[in-house]
Design a protein around this motif. Structure first.
Motif, mmCIF file in Angstrom:
data_model
loop_
_atom_site.group_PDB
_atom_site.id
_atom_site.type_symbol
_atom_site.label_atom_id
_atom_site.label_comp_id
_atom_site.label_asym_id
_atom_site.label_seq_id
_atom_site.Cartn_x
_atom_site.Cartn_y
_atom_site.Cartn_z
ATOM 1 N N GLY A 112 2.408 -0.739 16.364
ATOM 2 C CA GLY A 112 1.073 -1.330 16.435
ATOM 3 C C GLY A 112 0.020 -0.303 16.810
ATOM 4 N N LEU A 113 0.332 0.535 17.780
ATOM 5 C CA LEU A 113 -0.600 1.576 18.211
ATOM 6 C C LEU A 113 -0.833 2.595 17.098
ATOM 7 C CD1 LEU A 113 -2.283 2.697 20.511
ATOM 8 C CD2 LEU A 113 -0.266 3.936 21.291
ATOM 9 N N LYS A 114 0.226 2.967 16.393
ATOM 10 C CA LYS A 114 0.090 3.905 15.278
ATOM 11 C C LYS A 114 -0.769 3.314 14.165
ATOM 12 C CE LYS A 114 4.559 6.045 16.132
ATOM 13 N NZ LYS A 114 5.930 6.179 15.673
ATOM 14 N N LEU A 115 -0.532 2.035 13.848
ATOM 15 C CA LEU A 115 -1.309 1.364 12.810
ATOM 16 C C LEU A 115 -2.778 1.266 13.208
ATOM 17 C CD1 LEU A 115 -1.311 -0.127 10.099
ATOM 18 C CD2 LEU A 115 -0.793 -2.224 11.354
ATOM 19 N N ALA A 116 -3.035 0.934 14.473
ATOM 20 C CA ALA A 116 -4.418 0.841 14.951
ATOM 21 C C ALA A 116 -5.124 2.192 14.854
ATOM 22 C CB ALA A 116 -4.434 0.331 16.385
ATOM 23 N N ASN A 117 -4.442 3.265 15.226
ATOM 24 C CA ASN A 117 -5.039 4.598 15.142
ATOM 25 C C ASN A 117 -5.332 4.993 13.703
ATOM 26 O OD1 ASN A 117 -5.217 5.182 17.867
ATOM 27 N ND2 ASN A 117 -3.125 5.964 17.949
ATOM 28 N N ILE A 118 -4.417 4.660 12.793
ATOM 29 C CA ILE A 118 -4.633 4.979 11.379
ATOM 30 C C ILE A 118 -5.837 4.228 10.837
ATOM 31 C CG2 ILE A 118 -3.656 4.673 9.066
ATOM 32 C CD1 ILE A 118 -0.894 5.287 10.340
ATOM 33 N N ILE A 119 -5.953 2.940 11.186
ATOM 34 C CA ILE A 119 -7.078 2.131 10.711
ATOM 35 C C ILE A 119 -8.395 2.675 11.258
ATOM 36 C CG2 ILE A 119 -8.157 -0.150 10.903
ATOM 37 C CD1 ILE A 119 -5.320 -1.331 10.646
ATOM 38 N N LEU A 120 -8.416 3.075 12.534
ATOM 39 C CA LEU A 120 -9.638 3.629 13.113
ATOM 40 C C LEU A 120 -10.018 4.955 12.462
ATOM 41 C CD1 LEU A 120 -9.143 2.800 16.886
ATOM 42 C CD2 LEU A 120 -10.816 1.819 15.317
ATOM 43 N N MET A 121 -9.041 5.799 12.171
ATOM 44 C CA MET A 121 -9.330 7.076 11.512
ATOM 45 C C MET A 121 -9.842 6.859 10.096
ATOM 46 S SD MET A 121 -6.478 9.832 12.856
ATOM 47 C CE MET A 121 -5.307 9.289 11.669
ATOM 48 N N MET A 122 -9.256 5.902 9.374
ATOM 49 C CA MET A 122 -9.691 5.633 8.002
ATOM 50 C C MET A 122 -11.095 5.042 7.962
ATOM 51 S SD MET A 122 -6.170 4.189 6.312
ATOM 52 C CE MET A 122 -7.030 3.421 4.968
#
Length: 54
Positions: free
Chosen positions: A7-17
């Motif tokens: 979940g944390l990895k997915l959230a970070n990816i979404i924020l970077m994108m």
């Protein structure tokens, strides 16, 4: 209970994108939610024969 941190990895990816844009972040979050929701519904129908709704 062990957590994978997915979940944390997915959230970070979404924020970077999103590149700092609230609209783009919201758009990517909606797409990810739809994809994850479709997978959950298909898996639960196959496993239990019914869908659990909260």
């Amino acid at each position: 209970m062990r957590h994978s941190g997915l979940g944390l990895k997915l959230a970070n990816i979404i924020l970077m994108m999103g590149l700092g844009s609230l609209f783009m972040t919201l758009l990517f979050m909606m797409i990810a939610s739809i994809i994850l929701g479709m997978d959950f519904l298909q898996a639960s129908k196959k496993r239990n024969g019914y869908v659990v709704q909260a």
